[in-house]
Scaffold this motif. Structure first.
Motif, PDB file in Angstrom:
ATOM      1  N   PHE A 194       0.863  -1.324  -0.079  1.00  0.00           N
ATOM      2  CA  PHE A 194      -0.186  -0.029  -0.064  1.00  0.00           C
ATOM      3  C   PHE A 194       0.870   1.201   0.058  1.00  0.00           C
ATOM      4  O   PHE A 194       0.439   2.136  -0.731  1.00  0.00           O
ATOM      5  N   TYR A 195       2.020   1.248   0.660  1.00  0.00           N
ATOM      6  CA  TYR A 195       2.801   2.417   0.721  1.00  0.00           C
ATOM      7  C   TYR A 195       3.580   2.508  -0.686  1.00  0.00           C
ATOM      8  O   TYR A 195       3.871   3.521  -1.159  1.00  0.00           O
ATOM      9  N   ALA A 196       3.659   1.446  -0.980  1.00  0.00           N
ATOM     10  CA  ALA A 196       4.511   1.440  -2.364  1.00  0.00           C
ATOM     11  C   ALA A 196       3.644   2.135  -3.313  1.00  0.00           C
ATOM     12  O   ALA A 196       4.245   2.838  -4.272  1.00  0.00           O
ATOM     13  N   TRP A 197       2.533   1.694  -3.492  1.00  0.00           N
ATOM     14  CA  TRP A 197       1.471   2.438  -4.421  1.00  0.00           C
ATOM     15  C   TRP A 197       1.477   3.883  -4.249  1.00  0.00           C
ATOM     16  O   TRP A 197       1.513   4.618  -5.252  1.00  0.00           O
ATOM     17  N   LEU A 198       1.631   4.147  -2.997  1.00  0.00           N
ATOM     18  CA  LEU A 198       1.441   6.040  -2.708  1.00  0.00           C
ATOM     19  C   LEU A 198       2.834   6.410  -3.299  1.00  0.00           C
ATOM     20  O   LEU A 198       2.807   7.535  -3.799  1.00  0.00           O
ATOM     21  N   ASP A 222      -8.499   2.622 -11.152  1.00  0.00           N
ATOM     22  CA  ASP A 222      -7.325   2.293 -12.374  1.00  0.00           C
ATOM     23  C   ASP A 222      -6.162   2.155 -11.996  1.00  0.00           C
ATOM     24  O   ASP A 222      -5.232   1.463 -12.254  1.00  0.00           O
ATOM     25  N   LYS A 223      -5.811   3.218 -11.128  1.00  0.00           N
ATOM     26  CA  LYS A 223      -4.368   3.204 -10.621  1.00  0.00           C
ATOM     27  C   LYS A 223      -3.770   2.295  -9.841  1.00  0.00           C
ATOM     28  O   LYS A 223      -2.680   1.704  -9.750  1.00  0.00           O
ATOM     29  N   HIS A 224      -4.787   1.956  -8.850  1.00  0.00           N
ATOM     30  CA  HIS A 224      -4.567   0.710  -8.016  1.00  0.00           C
ATOM     31  C   HIS A 224      -4.408  -0.578  -8.929  1.00  0.00           C
ATOM     32  O   HIS A 224      -3.456  -1.278  -8.750  1.00  0.00           O
ATOM     33  N   GLY A 279       2.684   6.050  -8.440  1.00  0.00           N
ATOM     34  CA  GLY A 279       1.543   7.160  -9.042  1.00  0.00           C
ATOM     35  C   GLY A 279       0.571   7.510  -8.130  1.00  0.00           C
ATOM     36  O   GLY A 279      -0.299   8.313  -8.596  1.00  0.00           O
ATOM     37  N   GLY A 280       0.569   6.812  -6.817  1.00  0.00           N
ATOM     38  CA  GLY A 280      -0.849   7.324  -6.175  1.00  0.00           C
ATOM     39  C   GLY A 280      -0.810   8.664  -5.452  1.00  0.00           C
ATOM     40  O   GLY A 280      -1.801   9.246  -5.117  1.00  0.00           O
ATOM     41  N   MET A 281       0.550   9.146  -4.944  1.00  0.00           N
ATOM     42  CA  MET A 281       0.773  10.283  -4.513  1.00  0.00           C
ATOM     43  C   MET A 281       0.075  11.370  -5.365  1.00  0.00           C
ATOM     44  O   MET A 281      -0.439  12.277  -4.828  1.00  0.00           O
ATOM     45  N   GLU A 282       0.465  11.327  -6.596  1.00  0.00           N
ATOM     46  CA  GLU A 282       0.146  12.524  -7.357  1.00  0.00           C
ATOM     47  C   GLU A 282      -1.462  12.719  -7.557  1.00  0.00           C
ATOM     48  O   GLU A 282      -2.101  13.800  -7.372  1.00  0.00           O
ATOM     49  N   LEU A 283      -2.093  11.549  -7.660  1.00  0.00           N
ATOM     50  CA  LEU A 283      -3.573  11.421  -7.839  1.00  0.00           C
ATOM     51  C   LEU A 283      -4.190  11.923  -6.274  1.00  0.00           C
ATOM     52  O   LEU A 283      -5.315  12.686  -6.395  1.00  0.00           O
ATOM     53  N   THR A 284      -3.669  11.519  -5.430  1.00  0.00           N
ATOM     54  CA  THR A 284      -4.305  11.585  -4.136  1.00  0.00           C
ATOM     55  C   THR A 284      -3.975  12.936  -3.744  1.00  0.00           C
ATOM     56  O   THR A 284      -4.944  13.752  -2.911  1.00  0.00           O
ATOM     57  N   GLN A 285      -2.856  13.543  -3.733  1.00  0.00           N
ATOM     58  CA  GLN A 285      -2.687  14.887  -3.470  1.00  0.00           C
ATOM     59  C   GLN A 285      -3.740  16.017  -4.331  1.00  0.00           C
ATOM     60  O   GLN A 285      -4.006  16.899  -3.631  1.00  0.00           O
TER      61      GLN A 285
END
Length: 338
Positions: free
Chosen positions: A115-119, A321-323, A123-129
């Motif tokens: 889960f951390y690795a996705w963030l 989709d990113k997940h 590419g998870g941080m960009e979408l989440t931010q």
């Protein structure tokens, strides 16, 4: 609610003015008790930031949702009642279901590190931010205690045992997932779990991880649990009012982010040891059910159906989709699963 004070001192005997320094006071609320492992690591984050900043930052941390209700913390940070929200994005799915997929991708990842690795790597941080900034907030990071376990009065050896299984479920996407797999989730308030188990209204309950379940006395009532867990892995978020964040100098921002990453990983490590110790102590008293890779894949497939149904906005669909893209990369789903 950031307050800045300019401090000037004079070098005694030399008559030289020393460089001015700023002080920043931040008020932050979390929903953990100060005695919990998560609460202790939050206290360490406060100490780390204050120490590494040389005393330039003072943080007033409010535990156990002392100022406003847990679910109201995010809005309190947006409006300036507090400066930061260290609770959980699952409280925010009424704003946008996308928040579900940054708080708990139920049935998705098998370890906190994935889960951390996705963030950080997927590419998870960009979408989440981008999602947080829409609401005037900035995401510092996560705190993931680890996978949670299902607790039951009957064996849960695999997906086939979920059929008609009556258990306490929190509201939201989880009920959709388990209904897809044939279970009978019942939304029951947390305070009613024990009575419902004792009277047989339910055959089990989704509460927390093994160590927390043990401390709460869940295993005094039911003797079967899934371990390692796989169905739920909540990530508490560290988020700051965006205007407050932008008002901090870059070195203070960097200190807060680095300290947040330390907090995240230490929390996960601490809980992994605590959970294993609880498992060791419960041997012979509780039966642990470790689902096979094939059974977990079956559960994940059912979960994916619920993800699609729950993701009703563009932001939510983009996160799903990113997940899936990252899960395909690390082998949790097969090519073309999207």
């Amino acid at each position: 609610m950031i307050r800045t004070t300019l401090v000037a001192t004079t070098a005694l005997g030399l008559g030289l003015a020393a460089a001015s320094a700023q002080e920043f006071t931040l008020r932050i609320q979390n929903h953990q008790s100060p005695e919990s492992l998560s609460g202790k690591n939050i206290a360490q984050w406060v100490d780390d930031v204050e120490t590494m900043s040389g005393g330039r930052v003072d943080i007033e941390m409010f535990y156990s949702s002392a100022i406003v209700k847990s679910a109201e913390t995010f809005d309190a940070a947006i409006s300036g009642i507090v400066d930061g929200d260290f609770t959980n994005a699952s409280y925010l799915t009424g704003k946008d279901p996308a928040f579900q997929f940054v708080s708990d991708v139920m049935g998705g990842y098998e370890t906190p590190w994935q889960f951390y690795a996705w963030l950080y790597e997927g590419g998870g941080m960009e979408l989440t931010q981008a999602l947080y900034e829409e609401y005037g907030m900035y995401l510092l990071g996560w705190q993931i205690p680890g996978p949670e376990s299902l607790n039951a009065s009957v064996p849960l050896t695999g997906p086939e045992d979920l059929k008609d299984w009556k258990f306490r479920s929190p509201p939201g996407m989880e009920t959709m997932i388990f209904e897809t797999l044939g279970a009978s989730p019942i939304v029951i308030d947390f305070t009613e779990v024990f009575t419902s188990l004792e009277t047989g209204i339910i055959d089990g309950a989704d509460v927390s991880n093994v160590s927390t379940n043990r401390s709460m006395g869940i295993y005094d009532l039911v003797k079967h649990t899934t371990y390692p867990g796989f169905h739920s892995m909540p990530a508490d978020h560290f988020s700051i009012n965006l205007n407050v964040w932008n008002g901090l100098p870059e070195d203070i921002q960097r200190i807060m982010e680095v300290a947040a990453q330390k907090n995240s990983f230490r929390t996960t490590l601490d809980y992994s040891v605590d959970i294993q110790n609880a498992v060791n102590e419960l041997q012979g008293e509780v039966t642990f059910h470790d689902w096979s890779e094939e059974d977990r894949a079956t559960f994940r497939e059912g979960a994916r159906q619920a993800w699609s149904e729950f993701a009703t906005t563009e932001q939510a669909k983009a996160l799903v989709d990113k997940h899936l893209e990252f899960m395909n990369e690390i082998g949790l789903v097969t090519t073309g699963a999207q």
